[in-house]
Design a protein around this motif. Structure first.
Motif, PDB file in Angstrom:
ATOM      1  N   THR A 136       0.793  -1.158   0.020  1.00  0.00           N
ATOM      2  CA  THR A 136      -0.015   0.228  -0.122  1.00  0.00           C
ATOM      3  C   THR A 136       0.699   1.340  -0.267  1.00  0.00           C
ATOM      4  OG1 THR A 136      -1.852   1.199   1.313  1.00  0.00           O
ATOM      5  CG2 THR A 136      -0.277  -0.239   2.453  1.00  0.00           C
ATOM      6  N   TYR A 179       0.475   6.793   9.982  1.00  0.00           N
ATOM      7  CA  TYR A 179       0.240   5.463  10.257  1.00  0.00           C
ATOM      8  C   TYR A 179      -0.866   4.909   9.546  1.00  0.00           C
ATOM      9  CZ  TYR A 179      -2.912   2.500  12.809  1.00  0.00           C
ATOM     10  OH  TYR A 179      -3.722   1.499  13.238  1.00  0.00           O
ATOM     11  N   MET A 187      -2.387   0.987   7.290  1.00  0.00           N
ATOM     12  CA  MET A 187      -2.507  -0.358   7.090  1.00  0.00           C
ATOM     13  C   MET A 187      -3.043  -0.722   5.774  1.00  0.00           C
ATOM     14  SD  MET A 187      -4.632  -1.223  10.415  1.00  0.00           S
ATOM     15  CE  MET A 187      -4.377  -3.010  10.255  1.00  0.00           C
ATOM     16  N   ASP A 231      -4.146  -2.699  16.535  1.00  0.00           N
ATOM     17  CA  ASP A 231      -3.144  -2.020  17.032  1.00  0.00           C
ATOM     18  C   ASP A 231      -3.611  -1.372  18.301  1.00  0.00           C
ATOM     19  OD1 ASP A 231      -1.126  -2.140  14.895  1.00  0.00           O
ATOM     20  OD2 ASP A 231      -2.535  -0.738  13.591  1.00  0.00           O
ATOM     21  N   ARG A 270       1.127  -3.914  18.385  1.00  0.00           N
ATOM     22  CA  ARG A 270      -0.003  -4.893  18.073  1.00  0.00           C
ATOM     23  C   ARG A 270      -0.598  -5.586  19.097  1.00  0.00           C
ATOM     24  NH1 ARG A 270      -2.396  -4.497  13.757  1.00  0.00           N
ATOM     25  NH2 ARG A 270      -3.093  -6.421  13.188  1.00  0.00           N
TER      26      ARG A 270
HETATM   27  P1  AMP Z   1       0.744  -3.067   6.658  1.00  0.00           P
HETATM   28  O1  AMP Z   1      -0.776  -3.481   6.334  1.00  0.00           O
HETATM   29  O2  AMP Z   1       1.572  -4.102   6.090  1.00  0.00           O
HETATM   30  O3  AMP Z   1       0.616  -1.924   6.064  1.00  0.00           O
HETATM   31  O4  AMP Z   1       0.913  -3.052   8.111  1.00  0.00           O
HETATM   32  C1  AMP Z   1       0.345  -2.178   8.836  1.00  0.00           C
HETATM   33  C2  AMP Z   1       0.833  -2.182  10.439  1.00  0.00           C
HETATM   34  O5  AMP Z   1       1.934  -1.503  10.311  1.00  0.00           O
HETATM   35  C3  AMP Z   1      -0.077  -1.477  11.276  1.00  0.00           C
HETATM   36  O6  AMP Z   1      -1.438  -2.109  11.868  1.00  0.00           O
HETATM   37  C4  AMP Z   1       0.684  -0.993  12.251  1.00  0.00           C
HETATM   38  O7  AMP Z   1       0.875  -2.094  13.309  1.00  0.00           O
HETATM   39  C5  AMP Z   1       1.961  -0.907  11.749  1.00  0.00           C
HETATM   40  N1  AMP Z   1       2.376   0.461  11.442  1.00  0.00           N
HETATM   41  C6  AMP Z   1       2.076   1.242  10.018  1.00  0.00           C
HETATM   42  N2  AMP Z   1       2.603   2.533  10.235  1.00  0.00           N
HETATM   43  C7  AMP Z   1       3.001   2.728  11.779  1.00  0.00           C
HETATM   44  C8  AMP Z   1       3.618   3.693  12.507  1.00  0.00           C
HETATM   45  N3  AMP Z   1       3.830   4.890  11.744  1.00  0.00           N
HETATM   46  N4  AMP Z   1       4.018   3.602  13.483  1.00  0.00           N
HETATM   47  C9  AMP Z   1       3.924   2.066  14.132  1.00  0.00           C
HETATM   48  N5  AMP Z   1       3.332   1.427  13.520  1.00  0.00           N
HETATM   49  C10 AMP Z   1       2.687   1.362  12.174  1.00  0.00           C
END
Ligand code: AMP
Length: 507
Positions: free
Chosen positions: A213, A304, A306, A386, A401
């Protein structure tokens, strides 16, 4: 002519009529691709898809090198009303078998180097068409594109039609396909463009993978929607990024980009003309934020998000970008912190599970109605999994998490609190705190610590330093010193791998 296709219209709007403007410059040889040429090719990709029998709504799965052709295929899928489904280039043929079996795409595109291994896999999954994209962009997909005449009439698509399926990185259990609509992608990228002030004057260094993403939607869609341009790198390369900076205005990266760039000589000089550095996909250490600011004068803007939700929060463009926080909910995103058991919203300041709602949120997991019902509430709130809190100034803090939460002797232990204390110790580069089964306590706190180059760190030393700092139940029962932490391609620490490695320490 794009009006009838919700996302294509929004991807094209900023550049329409500006055919000669550069959309993409290849970092490798400096060659430039204009908006006119890019959309011309994307239209021919769409024609090729149609001639291969790809119907609107069909999935197009791609495990291919990061190339201009793969981006053309993405936009070609949008134009053809197909569902783009990119797959991590690290997946093995047996993993690919799962994805193709689950998603039943009409077409699978792979690297010609893997064609021998993947053809039987695709055939076993009933995939009718296979094409290739090589590292240099050549291959049977480009040949199919080049055989087409320009002028594809976009397939009409509405806001709620699917544009993409992205599988979650899922460190435990089966990976789930997050269904993303035209509106989810369009609305989030438009919001980010405006929040981060992207314009047609911007030149983004694009070094992220485009199966995820961050690189696919945040970096690419924001550039297209601003009518800006990008310097396109096949992957992270510190020297190439340093060389690109004087020509660029913005960089989007994962935290490891920044820690690695900090080791480069001449960073301050190279970063002088840059406007914006964005970090996300994993937590940025406050220490990295501080060092970056000290060296370059720029405060990294952390956000932040996902796979399922696109981006949810961001530090402000103008205001204070606070290290260790992910800023505020983006416009159009509702965010609340909830009790993990009851789902009730918690008072400000308490730690709970983040739930989000907005146009940015996905439409559910592909063919997994039960999983969807578990995580996506009927009122539209998505349970992110999260854990976080909102401080008195409204900044959101992510503490980890939910599944990484440690319950030791009945007490909740948040790994991040302990990791921050350990990271502050002399000689420590970084750490990861996990819970492993323990006969008395249920779970025991274990710290995995990485020393700075040349520094000595010992188990006893860390335990002694933390003794006066943390309540007894939070103190690590064991400290493991490792040269580095296991990470995936997006820079995320693989805690599940650590838990399985050290799961029987107390058995
Ligand atoms: P993904 O689906 O691979 O993009 O992963 C998403 C996850 O990455 C989120 O649910 C968070 O646990 C973690 N994440 C993404 N951005 C951050 C951030 N800036 N700080 C801490 N965790 C993050």
């Amino acid at each position: 002519m794009y009006d009838s296709n919700y996302l294509a219209h929004r991807l094209r709007r900023a550049s329409a009529g500006k055919e000669d403007r550069t959309f993409l410059t290849h970092a490798s040889d400096g060659s430039a691709v204009s908006y006119g040429a890019f959309f011309h090719n994307a239209g021919r990709m769409a024609s090729a898809l149609r001639n291969m029998g790809v119907e609107p709504g069909d999935r197009v799965a791609v495990q291919a090198p990061k190339t201009q052709e793969m981006l053309e295929l993405y936009v070609g899928c949008v134009l053809a009303g197909a569902v783009f489904l990119p797959l991590n280039t690290a997946y093995t043929p047996s993993e690919i078998r799962y994805f193709l079996g689950d998603a039943t795409p009409a077409l699978f595109v792979c690297d010609p180097a893997n064609l021998g291994d993947l053809t039987p896999v695709a055939e076993a999954c009933g995939v009718a068409q296979i094409r290739t994209i090589a590292t240099d962009g050549s291959g049977s997909l480009r040949e199919a594109r080049d055989a087409e005449a320009p002028g594809f009439d976009p397939v009409p698509r509405g806001p709620l039609d699917l544009a993409a399926i992205l599988y979650t990185s899922g460190t435990t259990g089966r990976s789930k396909g997050a269904m993303l609509t035209h509106r989810a992608l369009a609305s989030n990228s438009e919001t980010l463009r405006d929040y981060w002030r992207f314009t047609d004057q911007d030149v983004l260094i694009h070094a992220l993978p485009i199966f995820h993403t961050h690189g696919l939607f945040v970096a690419t869609n924001v550039t297209l929607m601003a009518g800006g341009s990008c310097i396109f790198l096949p992957g992270f390369d510190a020297d190439a990024i340093m060389a690109a900076m004087p020509e660029a205005t913005a960089l989007m990266g994962v935290p490891t980009f920044y820690t690695r760039l900090l080791q480069q000589e001449g960073l301050a000089e190279a970063a002088k003309g840059m406007r914006l550095f964005v970090s996300g996909s994993a937590p940025l250490l406050a220490e990295t934020h501080d060092r970056w600011r000290a060296v370059t004068g720029h405060a990294i803007l952390e956000r932040y998000g996902m796979t399922e939700t696109n981006m949810n929060t961001s530090n402000p463009y103008d205001g204070d970008r606070r290290a260790g926080t992910v800023g505020f909910p983006l416009p159009g995103v509702e965010l609340k912190i909830c009790d993990p058991e009851t789902g009730e919203a918690l008072p400000q300041g308490e730690i709970g599970v983040l739930e989000v709602r907005g146009d940015n949120v996905f439409a559910g997991y592909w063919q997994m109605p039960e999983k969807t019902a578990e995580e996506l509430r009927e009122d539209g709130f998505f349970i992110t999994g999260d854990l976080g809190r909102i401080d008195e100034d409204g900044y959101v803090h992510i503490v980890g998490r939910a599944k990484d939460l440690i319950i030791s002797g009945g007490f909740n232990v948040y790994p991040k609190e302990i990791e921050e204390k350990i990271d502050d110790l002399p000689g420590v580069l970084e750490s990861a705190v996990i819970g492993v089964p323990h006969p008395d306590f249920g779970e025991a706190v274990v710290a995995v610590v990485v020393p700075l180059a040349g520094a000595e760190v010992s188990e006893a030393g860390v335990q002694e330093a933390l003794a006066g700092e943390l309540a007894k139940f939070k103190q690590p029962k064991r400290v493991i010193v490792l040269p580095e932490l296991p990470r995936n391609t997006m820079g995320k620490v693989q805690k599940a791998a650590l838990r399985s490695e050290y799961g029987d320490l107390f058995a």
